[in-house]
Design a protein around this motif. Sequence first.
Motif, PDB file in Angstrom:
ATOM      1  N   ILE A  18      -5.815   6.174  -5.606  1.00 61.37           N
ATOM      2  CA  ILE A  18      -5.042   5.719  -6.765  1.00 61.37           C
ATOM      3  C   ILE A  18      -5.199   4.222  -7.000  1.00 61.37           C
ATOM      4  O   ILE A  18      -4.568   3.671  -7.910  1.00 61.37           O
ATOM      5  CB  ILE A  18      -3.545   6.058  -6.593  1.00 61.37           C
ATOM      6  CG1 ILE A  18      -3.021   5.494  -5.273  1.00 61.37           C
ATOM      7  CG2 ILE A  18      -3.323   7.573  -6.665  1.00 61.37           C
ATOM      8  CD1 ILE A  18      -1.531   5.666  -5.045  1.00 61.37           C
ATOM      9  N   GLY A  19      -5.991   3.534  -6.160  1.00 58.48           N
ATOM     10  CA  GLY A  19      -6.208   2.098  -6.349  1.00 58.48           C
ATOM     11  C   GLY A  19      -5.079   1.224  -5.875  1.00 58.48           C
ATOM     12  O   GLY A  19      -5.117   0.015  -6.065  1.00 58.48           O
ATOM     13  N   ILE A  20      -4.056   1.817  -5.261  1.00 58.04           N
ATOM     14  CA  ILE A  20      -2.884   1.074  -4.774  1.00 58.04           C
ATOM     15  C   ILE A  20      -2.896   1.118  -3.254  1.00 58.04           C
ATOM     16  O   ILE A  20      -3.116   2.171  -2.654  1.00 58.04           O
ATOM     17  CB  ILE A  20      -1.578   1.685  -5.297  1.00 58.04           C
ATOM     18  CG1 ILE A  20      -1.530   1.634  -6.824  1.00 58.04           C
ATOM     19  CG2 ILE A  20      -0.362   0.958  -4.723  1.00 58.04           C
ATOM     20  CD1 ILE A  20      -0.378   2.421  -7.416  1.00 58.04           C
ATOM     21  N   HIS A  21      -2.627  -0.027  -2.631  1.00 59.10           N
ATOM     22  CA  HIS A  21      -2.523  -0.060  -1.169  1.00 59.10           C
ATOM     23  C   HIS A  21      -1.123   0.373  -0.777  1.00 59.10           C
ATOM     24  O   HIS A  21      -0.125  -0.260  -1.148  1.00 59.10           O
ATOM     25  CB  HIS A  21      -2.799  -1.461  -0.639  1.00 59.10           C
ATOM     26  CG  HIS A  21      -2.601  -1.589   0.844  1.00 59.10           C
ATOM     27  ND1 HIS A  21      -3.405  -0.935   1.755  1.00 59.10           N
ATOM     28  CD2 HIS A  21      -1.692  -2.279   1.563  1.00 59.10           C
ATOM     29  CE1 HIS A  21      -3.008  -1.225   2.981  1.00 59.10           C
ATOM     30  NE2 HIS A  21      -1.958  -2.026   2.891  1.00 59.10           N
ATOM     31  N   LEU A  22      -1.022   1.476  -0.024  1.00 58.02           N
ATOM     32  CA  LEU A  22       0.256   1.961   0.472  1.00 58.02           C
ATOM     33  C   LEU A  22       0.544   1.307   1.814  1.00 58.02           C
ATOM     34  O   LEU A  22      -0.209   1.490   2.776  1.00 58.02           O
ATOM     35  CB  LEU A  22       0.228   3.477   0.603  1.00 58.02           C
ATOM     36  CG  LEU A  22      -0.097   4.245  -0.687  1.00 58.02           C
ATOM     37  CD1 LEU A  22      -0.124   5.748  -0.419  1.00 58.02           C
ATOM     38  CD2 LEU A  22       0.899   3.906  -1.783  1.00 58.02           C
ATOM     39  N   GLU A  23       1.608   0.536   1.860  1.00 63.21           N
ATOM     40  CA  GLU A  23       1.933  -0.192   3.084  1.00 63.21           C
ATOM     41  C   GLU A  23       2.352   0.769   4.183  1.00 63.21           C
ATOM     42  O   GLU A  23       3.143   1.700   3.932  1.00 63.21           O
ATOM     43  CB  GLU A  23       3.083  -1.178   2.826  1.00 63.21           C
ATOM     44  CG  GLU A  23       2.752  -2.281   1.836  1.00 63.21           C
ATOM     45  CD  GLU A  23       1.843  -3.337   2.422  1.00 63.21           C
ATOM     46  OE1 GLU A  23       1.610  -3.315   3.650  1.00 63.21           O
ATOM     47  OE2 GLU A  23       1.382  -4.206   1.661  1.00 63.21           O
ATOM     48  N   PRO A  24       1.866   0.587   5.427  1.00 66.28           N
ATOM     49  CA  PRO A  24       2.284   1.450   6.530  1.00 66.28           C
ATOM     50  C   PRO A  24       3.715   1.137   6.953  1.00 66.28           C
ATOM     51  O   PRO A  24       4.256   0.112   6.599  1.00 66.28           O
ATOM     52  CB  PRO A  24       1.285   1.107   7.628  1.00 66.28           C
ATOM     53  CG  PRO A  24       0.855  -0.286   7.330  1.00 66.28           C
ATOM     54  CD  PRO A  24       0.856  -0.396   5.826  1.00 66.28           C
TER      55      PRO A  24
ATOM     56  N   LEU B 121       7.217   3.246   4.029  1.00 63.95           N
ATOM     57  CA  LEU B 121       6.718   2.174   3.184  1.00 63.95           C
ATOM     58  C   LEU B 121       7.737   1.044   3.128  1.00 63.95           C
ATOM     59  O   LEU B 121       8.937   1.273   3.031  1.00 63.95           O
ATOM     60  CB  LEU B 121       6.456   2.699   1.775  1.00 63.95           C
ATOM     61  CG  LEU B 121       5.455   3.854   1.705  1.00 63.95           C
ATOM     62  CD1 LEU B 121       5.331   4.351   0.274  1.00 63.95           C
ATOM     63  CD2 LEU B 121       4.115   3.393   2.221  1.00 63.95           C
ATOM     64  N   ALA B 122       7.226  -0.179   3.148  1.00 65.80           N
ATOM     65  CA  ALA B 122       8.115  -1.335   3.108  1.00 65.80           C
ATOM     66  C   ALA B 122       8.845  -1.375   1.778  1.00 65.80           C
ATOM     67  O   ALA B 122       8.374  -0.886   0.765  1.00 65.80           O
ATOM     68  CB  ALA B 122       7.302  -2.618   3.297  1.00 65.80           C
TER      69      ALA B 122
END
Length: 358
Positions: free
Chosen positions: A352-358, A23-24
């Motif tokens: 969870i409604g959160i975008h997890l950055e690749p 994750l960034a």
Amino acid sequence: MTGMLQDLLHERADEAGAPHVDLASITRDGERRVRHRRTAVLGGLTAAAVSVVAGVALLGGGPSPSPDSGRDRLADGTDSTPVALSWVEGTTLHRAGQPDVDLGVEVRAWVWAGDDVVFTDPDLRVRVWSGDALDVVGEVAKPPSDEAELVADGTRVAWADPQGRPVRLDVSTGEVVTGPRLPGRDLRVTAIDGAVVYAAGSGGVHVWQPTSPDGFETLVDDARGTVIDAEGGTLVRETGDREARVTGPGGRVLTLATDGFANLSPDGSHVASESDDTGVLLDTDTGAQVTLDTGFAWALPYQWLDDDTVVVLAFSGLDSSQDEVPHLLTCEVPTGACGDAVTLPSTFQLPIGIHLEP
């Protein structure tokens, strides 16, 4: 649940060296959170490091409205149990023990809403997948990458639109209600409890009930006191300086010193979090803490299926010499016993409604 989960994932990825989930680096409120590993004191609730002290008064602001009195709290507020172990990879919904489903659209962030999936696409449109249909129901304002785009409670989902207004969808009826433009900038919806929607931004912390589309209450006039989570009238609120408080209808109050997140069970009786790489559950009445017996090097409980079952994201690696392999599993209250784990791919989006950055 807010982007505090994202912060924890960033910190865990940094510690691991070269994890699969890279994750960034994201900052919260413009500053990098430094995670201090320490042992939680007795009665402590920990996300990164949390200590609990009972008996502190509720953070200032007006009284918080009660959610719907008839709300069914089974399975996160609905009579439809969310799929226990589920994730999205690209356009594909994966459900342990069930066939995969191609949603047809790239998924940024998503939540379960009863048996339906509500998600944002790359153009920030809000879509609903109901098994036999895919509908666009709105548009979400792009949040900071460590904040939630969608929040859910049962069949209800809420978000902030690009005009700075809270929006609430009930997938059981198809009703979409848009609230008034709230003061300030950078509005984000942070929690929903039945029909009650909590939001925060530069103009303060607000609460809005869709039964009064043109009315809202400002709890505090700055970002302190943001409602992290809410269930059945029990609130978890930030208080600044890495502190948060749990307040309940019975008058119980717990004060938290934390740089992590807290996630309430549907009945508000427990808070799920992470302590010294270990998943923990805190009893909000007694302060008693239970450690989850996951068998993994690091574990974070992030989603409640009902009052007694929590889903956990776990990693098997401890340092840069090991691959950080992600897994999902469920654990039980009050024993902390956990079931078999399912291994995740290297990139995934959790409900969870959160975008997890690749």
